[in-house]
Design an enzyme around this catalytic site. Sequence first.
Site, PDB file in Angstrom:
ATOM      1  N   TYR A  61       0.860  -1.192   0.000  1.00 12.67           N
ATOM      2  CA  TYR A  61       0.000   0.000   0.000  1.00 12.67           C
ATOM      3  C   TYR A  61       0.885   1.227   0.000  1.00 12.67           C
ATOM      4  O   TYR A  61       1.811   1.325   0.812  1.00 12.67           O
ATOM      5  CB  TYR A  61      -0.900   0.022   1.247  1.00 12.67           C
ATOM      6  CG  TYR A  61      -2.345  -0.111   0.862  1.00 12.67           C
ATOM      7  CD1 TYR A  61      -2.926   0.837   0.022  1.00 12.67           C
ATOM      8  CD2 TYR A  61      -3.112  -1.183   1.299  1.00 12.67           C
ATOM      9  CE1 TYR A  61      -4.246   0.711  -0.372  1.00 12.67           C
ATOM     10  CE2 TYR A  61      -4.437  -1.311   0.902  1.00 12.67           C
ATOM     11  CZ  TYR A  61      -4.991  -0.360   0.067  1.00 12.67           C
ATOM     12  OH  TYR A  61      -6.287  -0.478  -0.331  1.00 12.67           O
ATOM     13  N   GLU A  63      -0.374   4.782  -0.669  1.00 15.20           N
ATOM     14  CA  GLU A  63      -1.154   6.010  -0.945  1.00 15.20           C
ATOM     15  C   GLU A  63      -0.259   7.224  -0.758  1.00 15.20           C
ATOM     16  O   GLU A  63       0.475   7.317   0.238  1.00 15.20           O
ATOM     17  CB  GLU A  63      -2.356   6.100  -0.007  1.00 15.20           C
ATOM     18  CG  GLU A  63      -3.464   5.163  -0.404  1.00 15.20           C
ATOM     19  CD  GLU A  63      -4.691   5.305   0.484  1.00 15.20           C
ATOM     20  OE1 GLU A  63      -4.698   6.149   1.387  1.00 15.20           O
ATOM     21  OE2 GLU A  63      -5.645   4.537   0.266  1.00 15.20           O
ATOM     22  N   ASP A 207      -5.569  13.609 -25.287  1.00 16.06           N
ATOM     23  CA  ASP A 207      -5.659  12.200 -24.875  1.00 16.06           C
ATOM     24  C   ASP A 207      -5.001  11.394 -25.987  1.00 16.06           C
ATOM     25  O   ASP A 207      -5.607  11.142 -27.023  1.00 16.06           O
ATOM     26  CB  ASP A 207      -7.132  11.814 -24.695  1.00 16.06           C
ATOM     27  CG  ASP A 207      -7.284  10.325 -24.376  1.00 16.06           C
ATOM     28  OD1 ASP A 207      -6.290   9.574 -24.490  1.00 16.06           O
ATOM     29  OD2 ASP A 207      -8.407   9.909 -24.032  1.00 16.06           O
ATOM     30  N   THR A 233      -2.486   5.866 -22.180  1.00 17.87           N
ATOM     31  CA  THR A 233      -2.404   4.526 -21.612  1.00 17.87           C
ATOM     32  C   THR A 233      -1.029   3.968 -21.944  1.00 17.87           C
ATOM     33  O   THR A 233      -0.373   4.416 -22.889  1.00 17.87           O
ATOM     34  CB  THR A 233      -3.489   3.586 -22.167  1.00 17.87           C
ATOM     35  OG1 THR A 233      -3.443   3.632 -23.592  1.00 17.87           O
ATOM     36  CG2 THR A 233      -4.872   3.986 -21.690  1.00 17.87           C
ATOM     37  N   LYS A 236      -0.776   0.194 -25.173  1.00 19.47           N
ATOM     38  CA  LYS A 236      -1.074   0.057 -26.614  1.00 19.47           C
ATOM     39  C   LYS A 236       0.256  -0.022 -27.376  1.00 19.47           C
ATOM     40  O   LYS A 236       1.062  -0.871 -27.036  1.00 19.47           O
ATOM     41  CB  LYS A 236      -1.988   1.204 -27.050  1.00 19.47           C
ATOM     42  CG  LYS A 236      -3.334   1.168 -26.289  1.00 19.47           C
ATOM     43  CD  LYS A 236      -4.312   2.189 -26.811  1.00 19.47           C
ATOM     44  CE  LYS A 236      -5.684   2.030 -26.189  1.00 19.47           C
ATOM     45  NZ  LYS A 236      -5.891   2.793 -24.946  1.00 19.47           N
ATOM     46  N   ARG A 242      -0.915  -2.811 -18.653  1.00 17.25           N
ATOM     47  CA  ARG A 242      -2.217  -2.138 -18.743  1.00 17.25           C
ATOM     48  C   ARG A 242      -2.271  -1.030 -17.689  1.00 17.25           C
ATOM     49  O   ARG A 242      -2.078  -1.286 -16.501  1.00 17.25           O
ATOM     50  CB  ARG A 242      -3.308  -3.182 -18.484  1.00 17.25           C
ATOM     51  CG  ARG A 242      -4.720  -2.697 -18.605  1.00 17.25           C
ATOM     52  CD  ARG A 242      -5.632  -3.853 -18.894  1.00 17.25           C
ATOM     53  NE  ARG A 242      -5.280  -4.431 -20.191  1.00 17.25           N
ATOM     54  CZ  ARG A 242      -5.702  -3.974 -21.362  1.00 17.25           C
ATOM     55  NH1 ARG A 242      -6.512  -2.941 -21.412  1.00 17.25           N
ATOM     56  NH2 ARG A 242      -5.320  -4.531 -22.477  1.00 17.25           N
TER      57      ARG A 242
HETATM   58  N1  DSN Z   1     -10.757   0.653 -25.644  1.00 18.33           N
HETATM   59  C1  DSN Z   1      -9.710   1.451 -26.251  1.00 18.33           C
HETATM   60  C2  DSN Z   1      -9.576   1.164 -27.692  1.00 18.33           C
HETATM   61  O1  DSN Z   1      -9.708   0.013 -28.055  1.00 18.33           O
HETATM   62  O2  DSN Z   1      -9.335   2.057 -28.473  1.00 18.33           O
HETATM   63  C3  DSN Z   1      -9.933   2.890 -25.995  1.00 18.33           C
HETATM   64  O3  DSN Z   1     -10.172   3.063 -24.655  1.00 18.33           O
END
Ligand code: DSN
Length: 421
Positions: A61, A63, A207, A233, A236, A242
Site C-alpha cells: 500500500y 497512498e 488524450d 495509456t 497500446k 495495462r
Molecule cells: N478501448 C480502447 C480502444 O480500443 O481504443 C480505448 O479506450
Amino acid sequence: MGTPPYYGPDFGLLQKQDPELAQVLLDELDRVRGGLQLIASENFTSPAVLAALGSTLTNKYAEGYPGRRYYGGCEVVDRAERLAIQRAKKLFNAEHANVQPHSGASANLAAYAALLQPGDTMLAMALPHGGHLTHGSKVNFSGRWFDVVSYGVRRDTELIDYDEVRDLALRHQPKLIVCGATSYPRLIDYGAFRGIADEVGAWLMADVAHPIGLMAGGAIPSAVPYADVVTFTTHKALRGPRGGAILCTEELAKKIDRAVFPFVQGGPLMHVVAAKAVAFGEAMRPEFADYVNKVIVNARALAESLTGEGMRAVSGGTDTHLALIDLRDMGVSGAEAEQRCAAAGITLNRNVIPYDPEPASITSGIRVGTPCVTTQGMGPQELKEVGTLVTRAVRHPGSAGEVRERIAALLAIHRPYLSEY
Ligand code: DSN
C-alpha cells in the site's frame, strides 16, 4: 542453503494449487499464439514487463507520492515510482509526470477533476467520429457531469475540421478543449488545437492513449509541447503494462497529483507502476524507435492491401498504427465481419465509421491495427498477405478453414512469446 535472491512467478506452483485458473492462462496464451491479433489498442509486453507485473510489489500500500506516503515501508517502492516518473519525463520531454492512473479513463477523470468543475463546458471529439467514451459520451461520467460540445470529422474528407473546432470554441467558450481519438487514422494537428485554445482562453488536453507509443519512438510529432495536460495509456503501441499516466506542465503539477490521489484513486498499483518504469526504459532504446516506425509502415501496407482488395479505408488510408475500414460497399456489417474474421483466426473489432447509419453494436466498419503483428516481427510483405486474408474471411465465410491454414503458416514463423524479443 541461502535465501533465493528473487521470488517471482512460478507457473508450476499455480498449476499445482489452482489448475482451473492455470488452464485459463494457458488457454489465453494458446489463443494469441493461434491467431492473428489486429486489435489496434493491444500489444504483447516484453517478458521483463511481465516479470515486474508478477512481482511482490503488488502487496504494498503506498497512498501518496514518493517521500510523502500515508503508509510506512514505502522506501523501496518509492524507488520504482521515482524511476517511472524520471523516465516518463525524459522520454516525453515533459515537465511533470504522474504514473499512478489505473487506466486511461482514470487519467481522463483526474485531468477533468484538475481543470473543471461539474457543469463546466468542454469541447471534445464525438465518440461516433473517433473520440472516446470519456470525451463526453452521455453514457459516461464525462457526458453527465460536464456541458459537452462535440466536434467531428468532415463528411467529404473524413478529417477533423479545424475551422469547425474553432467556430464551436468561439461560440461556446469551453473551459477545456480535448483532442485525441481512438479510431482516427490520421495525424492530429496539436499546434492548431493550441492556437484555438489560446484564442478562447481554454485549457488544452490531449488524450494520446493510441499514438503515445509512436510519439515515444519519435515516429510522429508529440502532443507534449502543445497541450497543458497529456493523458495516455501504457499498454497500446507503447507496449507496457495495462494502465494510464498523465504528463503536464509544472504549473499544473500539484493540481494533477491531487486529482489522481486522493480525489480519484486510493492506493497506486505499485507492481504496475514498476512495470511502467520498465516499459518507459524499453521505449528509450533505439530498437523501440525502429519498432514504431515499422508499426506505421505495416499499417500502411495493411490499409493498402485492404483497399487493393476492394475495401474502403476511411480518410483514404493511415498515418498511424491503425486503419478504419468502411464495409458498406461489401454489404457486410462490422459485427458480421468481426465474427467471420474470428472464425478464420483473426481477432479485430467492429467499429463505427463517421456518419455511421448503424448503431455501435452493429457498425458499418472494422478497425485494424499493427502493434501486435509488428512485435511478432511481421513486415509489409506479411501485412499485404494479412490484408488479402482479412478480405477473404469477410467476403467468403466458407473460406475460413483455408484462411486459418495460411495464418497458421504465418504464425509458425512469427509466434508471440516464443520467438526472440
Ligand atoms: N478501448 C480502447 C480502444 O480500443 O481504443 C480505448 O479506450
